[in-house]
Every structure is written in C-alpha cells, then in structure tokens.
Design a protein around this motif. Structure first.
Motif, short mmCIF file in Angstrom:
data_model
loop_
_atom_site.label_atom_id
_atom_site.label_comp_id
_atom_site.label_asym_id
_atom_site.label_seq_id
_atom_site.Cartn_x
_atom_site.Cartn_y
_atom_site.Cartn_z
N PHE A 1 46.52 38.78 58.07
CA PHE A 1 46.07 37.92 56.97
C PHE A 1 47.08 36.80 56.76
CE2 PHE A 1 45.76 36.80 52.46
CZ PHE A 1 44.40 36.73 52.26
N ARG B 1 41.05 39.62 41.21
CA ARG B 1 40.54 38.32 41.62
C ARG B 1 40.29 37.43 40.40
NH1 ARG B 1 35.64 38.46 45.99
NH2 ARG B 1 34.75 36.44 45.54
N GLN C 1 35.90 42.64 50.78
CA GLN C 1 35.75 41.91 49.52
C GLN C 1 34.46 42.35 48.84
OE1 GLN C 1 33.95 37.89 51.63
NE2 GLN C 1 35.97 37.70 50.75
N SER C 2 34.31 41.97 47.58
CA SER C 2 33.10 42.38 46.83
C SER C 2 31.86 42.09 47.65
CB SER C 2 33.00 41.62 45.50
OG SER C 2 34.14 41.82 44.73
N GLU C 3 31.85 40.92 48.28
CA GLU C 3 30.66 40.46 49.00
C GLU C 3 30.32 41.30 50.23
OE1 GLU C 3 33.18 38.72 47.88
OE2 GLU C 3 32.66 36.68 47.32
N VAL D 1 35.67 45.91 42.43
CA VAL D 1 34.82 46.54 43.44
C VAL D 1 35.47 47.79 44.08
CG1 VAL D 1 35.50 45.19 45.47
CG2 VAL D 1 33.13 45.94 45.23
N TYR E 1 40.97 45.83 54.57
CA TYR E 1 40.52 44.50 54.16
C TYR E 1 39.01 44.50 53.94
CZ TYR E 1 38.81 39.78 54.40
OH TYR E 1 38.14 38.63 54.11
N ASP F 1 46.52 49.81 55.54
CA ASP F 1 46.03 48.64 54.83
C ASP F 1 44.56 48.42 55.20
OD1 ASP F 1 45.92 46.37 53.29
OD2 ASP F 1 46.77 45.05 54.81
N LYS G 1 44.81 35.79 43.49
CA LYS G 1 44.86 37.25 43.45
C LYS G 1 46.14 37.64 42.74
CE LYS G 1 41.60 39.76 45.12
NZ LYS G 1 41.45 41.09 45.64
P1 AMP Z 1 37.69 41.43 45.71
O1 AMP Z 1 36.33 40.94 45.97
O2 AMP Z 1 38.07 41.37 44.27
O3 AMP Z 1 37.93 42.77 46.29
O4 AMP Z 1 38.69 40.43 46.46
C1 AMP Z 1 38.57 40.21 47.84
C2 AMP Z 1 39.67 39.34 48.35
O5 AMP Z 1 40.94 40.02 48.25
C3 AMP Z 1 39.55 39.01 49.82
O6 AMP Z 1 38.63 37.98 50.05
C4 AMP Z 1 40.99 38.65 50.16
O7 AMP Z 1 41.30 37.33 49.74
C5 AMP Z 1 41.78 39.65 49.33
N1 AMP Z 1 42.11 40.86 50.12
C6 AMP Z 1 41.43 42.00 50.18
N2 AMP Z 1 42.04 42.89 51.01
C7 AMP Z 1 43.13 42.28 51.51
C8 AMP Z 1 44.17 42.67 52.43
N3 AMP Z 1 44.22 43.87 52.97
N4 AMP Z 1 45.12 41.75 52.71
C9 AMP Z 1 45.10 40.52 52.14
N5 AMP Z 1 44.15 40.10 51.27
C10 AMP Z 1 43.18 40.97 50.94
#
Ligand code: AMP
Length: 508
Positions: free
Chosen positions: A400, A414, A318-320, A224, A316, A314, A409
């Motif tokens: 986190f 993922r 996710q795909s969702e 994503v 944070y 940094d 991960k």
């Molecule tokens: P994805 O959907 O492949 O981008 O994965 C999302 C997941 O990656 C999240 O639900 C977290 O578990 C992890 N993740 C994303 N950003 C961070 C961050 N800055 N620090 C720690 N974990 C992260």
C-alpha cells in the motif's frame, strides 16, 4: 465447481434465496444451543453471556417487534448505540425481518447523525435515552429507545418464534454509511445477503476462525469491520465472540485478552501501536492469530509483534468490497510491510497505480443508496477501482502506498474532509477552509484544518480551540481537527478549487 460455489456449501442457501441470520444464528441455536455466542464485558469488568439459543430468541423478538410496529420488509433501520447487547440483537433481528440494518458509530453528534439519517431515509432509529438527545427531528421515523420502559414492555410481550424472511441473493442485508470524497461525502454502501459466502470463507482462511475459538474484533459495528467481522462472519462460523464495551486502554485491553484467553484478534494498526509500550510475550500466550486492517501496517509494528511470537496478518478491503480482498493468511509467507496477496477467487490488478478488481465477487457492493452515478463511477473499463494506490512485487505481494483522493483515515476510521469543511464553514469566523489528514505516529493520520478567517476575526490559540471544539460538538467526537492553522489564503486551481494535495505535500 468454482471457488464461490464451493464456499456456498458452508452457509444455508435455499436454492437462490437466503437470509444470513439463518447461517449466523439459527443453525447454531439448533446444533449448539447452550454455547456462548456473545460475551460482553463492561469497562468495570462485569460480564454477560448470551448463548446461541438466547440470541435466536432475542433476534426473533426484535423481528416480531418490527412486525408489530407495522414496518414493511426492506425498511431502513438505523442502529445508533454504544457497544451493547441490543446492537447485535437489533442488527440481526432487522435482517431476519427482511429489512435493512444500518449501524452507526456512536460518536456522531447531531449534524453528523442527522445527515446520515436523512440521506438514508431512516424508517426506524434504534438508540438509547442518552444518544436520542442528539436527534434533531423525528420526521416520520419510529424511534426505539432500548432503555425506556415502553421498549422493555413491548419486547417482553413479543413472541420468541420467527421464521427468517428469505431474500433474493442480491437483496440488501445491511448498509454502511461511509464517507467518500467523490463530491457526495456520505452515502450508504449496500451489501447483499449473498456477501456472506465471501465473509464466511475469508473468516475461515484469514482469521483462521474455528468453532472453538474465543474471538475478539475490536471495531465498533458502525464501521464495516465491526459489522462484517465483528457480527456476521464469526457468528456464521459458530465461535464465541467477545465484546469489550469500554474505550481503548492498554492495560485493560491486555487484561481482557489474558482473562478471557482470547485466541484470535482483529484490530487496527493504531491499537497495535498503542499497545506496544505495555504488551509482552506472556500476555499473548493464548493468542494464535492477530489480523489487522484499516491503515498500513508498517514493518516496525510487524517486526515488534514477530519478536513476541506473532506474525500479524495484515488485510486489505473497504466498505465497498463487502469482505477482505487482499490479505496475508496464516499459511502465506509474510513480507513485512506488505498487505499480502489477492485472496483465492479475487482477481486484483494495479491500473494507473490504483488497486483494481475484476468484478464480480460475492461481497461486492450492489449499489449506493440513492446514488446510482456514484456507484457507476467505481467501474471503469470492466474493473472496479478503489482509489487506493499500491505496487506489486515480482512474487505478487501488494504494498500500500496511499490514497489517490482526499479521504482521511484516523485510527483506522474513515473521514471525509468535505464533511468537516462544511461544518467549519458554518462558524462565523471562517471565510475559507481546507481539511487534510497529516501523518501521526500513533493514529496513522490526524485531522488538520487550514482556515482563512473573516476580516473581523484575529488568529489566536483560543480561536483554534473554539473551532476544533465546534466540530467535535456538532459533528462527531472522533473526527474533529486536532490541529488548526490560520492562513492568509488557500492554494487553488484556476477554477477556484482548493488543492488539498498541495497542503499535504507542504506538510511532509
Ligand atoms: P473502510 O471502508 O472504512 O473500511 O475504509 C477502507 C479504506 O481503508 C481503504 O480504501 C484503504 O484506504 C484503507 N485500508 C484498508 N485496509 C488497509 C490496509 N491493510 N492497509 C492500508 N490501508 C488500508
């Protein structure tokens, strides 16, 4: 006027309708036709530049090709390619046509690929001769092979004119086929056209992207980050997007940054850790901003780059969530080890230890393809829950602490343990298996399989290697167990469910 209404002014909306490609390509093709939109560099150093005007023509041609192939709007077009020009032109051309683009990571082997294509009811697969060999069956799919003579002829004959098909705000522009651990390992997360509002505004605030930036997002568009911040957001801003086609190599990456005078980078902590041994202050002299995503950015990595003059931001999401949700941005005072604060317009909470958001926000997924119940399961007590654990300090900074479920991960990518377990179960030596992620200094986590063998098989290093390669060959080159441990039995609940958590705890 709320924050999102203000952000809407940065993109092209026709009342309640839009097509994101108008904002990402066509408007720049008109205003700055000759400006480089995409610059590709091969591992050997060969460069290819595509201007915004050329990108417009090529995406129009692709949209026309889909039309000529008699594909209806909302067709599901999977794009299974290594980093190359056609990922970008077919992704944007598909969306322009009014269809749904679904990029896939190139490392999937037959079984990983087939599962995704069939779960997503693929109408079209865009691929190359080499990767097409991994497709087991054709069903009723159309296969577009970009290095075939047939495709070259077809695309050459397609018109360079196409008017982007306008869609309702909530209609799906693309899907990300990602791994969850909630019973259904693979599902297509649907992201709407309207998500662009948040994707564009976070690229402005967090990546700090400006039109004259030379930007490099290191993720493959099958993830994503590579889709949203490697294609959509930077093009919407109108900057120049650099693409390094080769695999990770510290020396080559550093050379790439220096030679191209890259100003903004978006990458994963694994890459930042791998660069540590080689990179110095002078290598980063053109770089204004580095952002990180996908796994925790530890304070050691943060402090290392701070000494080189860069405070990493940094982020944070996710795909969702469809776009960044919690982040550090250049103007925000950084706390080492923290992923920052909720972005403007985002209401984040910790509920039962878990990061939760108040819906809606523009990027929020609009569905999970053919998995209505899975989609609904994300929403509890009027909150969207993420399955990520975190704490907040008094100043509102988020830290986190881990995942609530079993998702792995590795190198920021993922992976679902269930998917790997089901592949391993197909090997004749395997009676039972449990897969977990174990901590790794460089990759964040690596995959480890605990295996109970069938009676007729004896443990050996050769068998460990065979099992590991069985996953690599059949499922995916990026997600196979680097470690295998044979067990007499696996920890289970009274009802017989394997407790992966116990294996993780024992591993600490
Ligand atoms: P994805 O959907 O492949 O981008 O994965 C999302 C997941 O990656 C999240 O639900 C977290 O578990 C992890 N993740 C994303 N950003 C961070 C961050 N800055 N620090 C720690 N974990 C992260």
């Amino acid at each position: 006027m709320d924050i999102w209404q203000k952000a809407e002014k940065e993109i092209i909306l026709h009342d309640k309708k839009l097509n994101i490609v108008e904002s990402c390509v066509d408007r720049h093709a008109q205003a700055t036709p000759n400006k480089p939109a995409l610059i590709f560099q091969s591992e050997k150093g060969n460069k290819k530049t595509m201007s915004y005007k050329e990108l417009e023509k090529k995406t129009n041609k692709f949209a026309n090709l889909l039309k000529e192939l008699k594909l209806k709007q909302n067709s599901r077009v999977f794009i299974f390619l290594p980093k190359c020009e056609e990922i970008y032109t077919s992704f944007l051309g598909t969306i322009k046509h009014g269809s749904i683009a679904i990029p896939l990571f190139e490392a999937f082997e037959s079984e990983g690929l087939e599962l995704r294509l069939s779960r997503g009811d693929a109408n079209v697969v865009v691929t190359n001769k080499e990767l097409a060999k991994r497709m087991k069956k054709m069903d009723h799919r159309k296969v577009i092979v970009i290095d075939s003579d047939e495709y070259k002829k077809q695309i050459e004959n397609c018109s360079e004119e196409f008017k982007p098909v306008l869609k309702d705000k909530k209609e799906t522009a693309f899907m990300i086929f990602t791994s969850s651990t909630a019973g259904t390992p693979i599902a297509g997360v649907e992201i709407s056209h309207y998500a662009l509002v948040q994707q564009h505004s976070t690229a402005q605030l967090v990546l700090d992207l400006k039109e004259n930036d030379k930007y490099w997002c290191t993720a493959h568009p099958g993830w994503v980050t590579g889709t949203v911040y490697g294609i959509i957001a930077p093009l919407s801003i109108g900057c120049t997007n650099y693409i390094y086609e080769g695999h990770f190599d510290s020396k080559k990456w550093i050379q790439f940054i220096k030679e191209n005078k890259i100003s903004v980078i978006y990458t994963a902590p694994t890459a930042l850790r791998m660069l540590k041994g080689e990179i110095n202050k002078e290598d980063l002299s053109t770089v204004r901003n580095i952002c990180s995503v996908g796994e925790a950015l530890t304070d050691t990595v943060f402090n290392f780059y701070k000494k080189l003059g860069i405070e990493i931001n940094d982020t944070y999401w996710q795909s969702e969530t469809g776009a960044m949700m919690i982040a550090n941005w250049p103007a925000l005072k950084k706390k080492p080890g923290s992923m920052g604060k909720p972005l403007p317009g985002i209401k984040a909470k910790i509920r039962e230890g878990t990061i939760s958001f108040e819906p809606p926000w523009p990027g929020m997924m609009t569905g999970i393809y053919r998995h209505e119940n899975l989609y609904k399961s994300y929403f509890k007590n009027k909150l969207f829950t993420t399955n990520d654990l975190a704490t907040i300090d008094k100043q509102g900074y988020f830290f986190f602490t881990g995942r609530k479920d079993d998702m792995i991960k590795t190198s920021g990518e993922r992976v679902s343990p269930i998917e790997i377990e089901s592949i391993l179960m197909r090997h004749k030596a395997v009676k039972e298996v449990a897969v977990i992620g174990i901590p790794d200094q460089v990759k964040g986590q690596i995959i480890k399989a605990f295996i109970v063998l069938q009676k007729s098989f004896s443990p050996s290093d050769k068998l460990k290697e065979e099992l590991s390669m069985f996953v690599k060959k059949n499922y995916a080159g990026h997600a196979y167990p680097k470690e295998v441990q044979f067990m007499e039995s696996l920890p289970k609940t009274n009802s017989g469910k394997i407790i992966r958590m116990k294996l993780r705890q024992d591993h600490k």
